[in-house]
Write a protein that holds these residues in place. Sequence first.
Motif, PDB file in Angstrom:
ATOM      1  N   UNK A   1      -9.466  -5.365  14.776  1.00  0.00           N
ATOM      2  CA  UNK A   1      -9.445  -6.314  13.667  1.00  0.00           C
ATOM      3  C   UNK A   1     -10.716  -6.151  12.841  1.00  0.00           C
ATOM      4  N   UNK A   2     -10.615  -6.410  11.546  1.00  0.00           N
ATOM      5  CA  UNK A   2     -11.751  -6.207  10.638  1.00  0.00           C
ATOM      6  C   UNK A   2     -12.062  -7.484   9.887  1.00  0.00           C
ATOM      7  N   UNK A   3     -13.342  -7.844   9.871  1.00  0.00           N
ATOM      8  CA  UNK A   3     -13.846  -8.945   9.038  1.00  0.00           C
ATOM      9  C   UNK A   3     -14.878  -8.345   8.105  1.00  0.00           C
ATOM     10  N   UNK A   4     -14.526  -8.261   6.824  1.00  0.00           N
ATOM     11  CA  UNK A   4     -15.371  -7.591   5.844  1.00  0.00           C
ATOM     12  C   UNK A   4     -16.193  -8.606   5.062  1.00  0.00           C
ATOM     13  N   UNK A   5     -17.520  -8.455   5.109  1.00  0.00           N
ATOM     14  CA  UNK A   5     -18.407  -9.366   4.391  1.00  0.00           C
ATOM     15  C   UNK A   5     -18.794  -8.843   3.012  1.00  0.00           C
ATOM     16  N   UNK A   6     -18.354  -7.650   2.660  1.00  0.00           N
ATOM     17  CA  UNK A   6     -18.655  -7.116   1.324  1.00  0.00           C
ATOM     18  C   UNK A   6     -17.567  -7.556   0.353  1.00  0.00           C
ATOM     19  N   UNK A   7     -17.656  -7.101  -0.883  1.00  0.00           N
ATOM     20  CA  UNK A   7     -16.655  -7.481  -1.873  1.00  0.00           C
ATOM     21  C   UNK A   7     -15.507  -6.511  -1.997  1.00  0.00           C
ATOM     22  N   UNK A   8     -15.424  -5.518  -1.100  1.00  0.00           N
ATOM     23  CA  UNK A   8     -14.445  -4.444  -1.261  1.00  0.00           C
ATOM     24  C   UNK A   8     -12.997  -4.906  -1.276  1.00  0.00           C
ATOM     25  N   UNK A   9     -12.677  -5.962  -0.528  1.00  0.00           N
ATOM     26  CA  UNK A   9     -11.279  -6.349  -0.359  1.00  0.00           C
ATOM     27  C   UNK A   9     -10.958  -7.707  -0.986  1.00  0.00           C
ATOM     28  N   UNK A  10     -11.876  -8.263  -1.746  1.00  0.00           N
ATOM     29  CA  UNK A  10     -11.665  -9.614  -2.284  1.00  0.00           C
ATOM     30  C   UNK A  10     -10.792  -9.650  -3.530  1.00  0.00           C
ATOM     31  N   UNK A  11     -10.984  -8.716  -4.436  1.00  0.00           N
ATOM     32  CA  UNK A  11     -10.303  -8.762  -5.728  1.00  0.00           C
ATOM     33  C   UNK A  11      -8.964  -8.046  -5.648  1.00  0.00           C
ATOM     34  N   UNK A  12      -7.898  -8.764  -5.945  1.00  0.00           N
ATOM     35  CA  UNK A  12      -6.558  -8.220  -5.797  1.00  0.00           C
ATOM     36  C   UNK A  12      -6.191  -7.232  -6.903  1.00  0.00           C
ATOM     37  N   UNK A  13      -6.772  -7.368  -8.071  1.00  0.00           N
ATOM     38  CA  UNK A  13      -6.503  -6.426  -9.156  1.00  0.00           C
ATOM     39  C   UNK A  13      -7.535  -5.299  -9.096  1.00  0.00           C
TER      40      UNK A  13
ATOM     41  N   UNK B   1      -3.222 -15.467  11.139  1.00  0.00           N
ATOM     42  CA  UNK B   1      -2.200 -14.435  11.345  1.00  0.00           C
ATOM     43  C   UNK B   1      -2.614 -13.048  10.864  1.00  0.00           C
ATOM     44  N   UNK B   2      -3.842 -12.887  10.401  1.00  0.00           N
ATOM     45  CA  UNK B   2      -4.227 -11.602   9.820  1.00  0.00           C
ATOM     46  C   UNK B   2      -5.076 -10.763  10.767  1.00  0.00           C
ATOM     47  N   UNK B   3      -5.070  -9.454  10.516  1.00  0.00           N
ATOM     48  CA  UNK B   3      -5.953  -8.531  11.222  1.00  0.00           C
ATOM     49  C   UNK B   3      -7.038  -7.976  10.300  1.00  0.00           C
ATOM     50  N   UNK B   4      -6.916  -8.258   8.991  1.00  0.00           N
ATOM     51  CA  UNK B   4      -7.925  -7.836   8.021  1.00  0.00           C
ATOM     52  C   UNK B   4      -8.337  -9.046   7.207  1.00  0.00           C
ATOM     53  N   UNK B   5      -9.586  -9.395   7.307  1.00  0.00           N
ATOM     54  CA  UNK B   5     -10.074 -10.572   6.595  1.00  0.00           C
ATOM     55  C   UNK B   5     -11.184 -10.196   5.620  1.00  0.00           C
ATOM     56  N   UNK B   6     -11.077 -10.728   4.415  1.00  0.00           N
ATOM     57  CA  UNK B   6     -12.105 -10.541   3.407  1.00  0.00           C
ATOM     58  C   UNK B   6     -12.924 -11.823   3.309  1.00  0.00           C
ATOM     59  N   UNK B   7     -14.154 -11.770   3.810  1.00  0.00           N
ATOM     60  CA  UNK B   7     -15.009 -12.957   3.815  1.00  0.00           C
ATOM     61  C   UNK B   7     -15.493 -13.251   2.397  1.00  0.00           C
TER      62      UNK B   7
END
Length: 342
Positions: A90-102, A137-143
């Motif tokens: 499982x991944x918890x990302x503290x950077x901004x890489x996965x936050x913006x959907x567009x 329910x997720x395995x990838x989280x964008x903090x």
Amino acid sequence: MNVGIVGSTGYGGIELYRLLANHPYTDKCILYTSSQGGNLYSDVYPHLNGLMDEPLENADEAEGIDVMFLAAPPGVSAELTPSLMNKGCKVIDLSGDLRLKAPGDYEKWYQRKPAAKELIGEAVYGLTEINRERIADTNILSNPGCYPTASLLGLAPLVLRHRIEPASIIIDAKSGISGAGRKAGLGTHYSELNENFKVYKIAEHQHTPEIEQQLGIWMKEPVRISFTPHLVPMTRGIMATMYVQLSESVSTETLLESYQSFYEDAPFVRIRKPGTYPQTKEVAGSNFCDIGLKVDERTGRVVIASVIDNLMKGAAGQAVQNYNVMNGWDERAGLKLVPMYP
């Protein structure tokens, strides 16, 4: 759980280690770095002498990890996450890489190539108080980012329960210097910032689209805000002061009652009594977000003050809170910390 921290030599990484080393459900915490492999952690942070004298490992050699915290600069998570997922991590990302959907937004505001579209689509935005069910329910989280955390928690009950003018939202935010990271730079040099107070990235801070994206989801329409960040000569803390035009008459007391009921099941959000307002020192070292507000009847605006510790609720603390929710534990596990004072 065996957990890992990529970017363990940064301020977010060391704060994560402080929390995870004392977490009741964490068996082992392995520290990874891209720049200081082989060095002892206690050499990087001497206050850990005798507490953590293990060598740092290279991030691309990670094995046997149940949950990986990515506290690295932008771009690292986009590259590492797919391989970590393939290893069942499982991944918890503290950077901004996965936050913006567009993807176009990320490229514009971060000046980098975005992560894979499938990865961004799968990542759940980890504003815990609002998104618990999806987080579980997720395995990838964008903090969330630090400024968005303070701002969105301060705005959520108002935006979701009351009528406002969306175009009127102004966020004036101040942060301690640790938000800039550990890397030396002229902008955070002691003699430049001591006894100084400065604005930066006017109308171009990368947290702007993150705040607008979440507000747009809540309001079901595109939202544009005025967001202005400042640096103040303190180590920890963020205060976001928000100004919003009301489109219906409401009293301060009614709003405070609304905020209290909205956050009644949120152990880390504390609403102030009428006439009292939060200070950054009152949440230092804790995972609390303290909120105070007042309706200005003369102008028809509400003023909201929201404070957090940028390294805790704004980064590592919220990441551990999400770690708890993702694994079905009490979200307060490892986070029952009384704020430091003075």
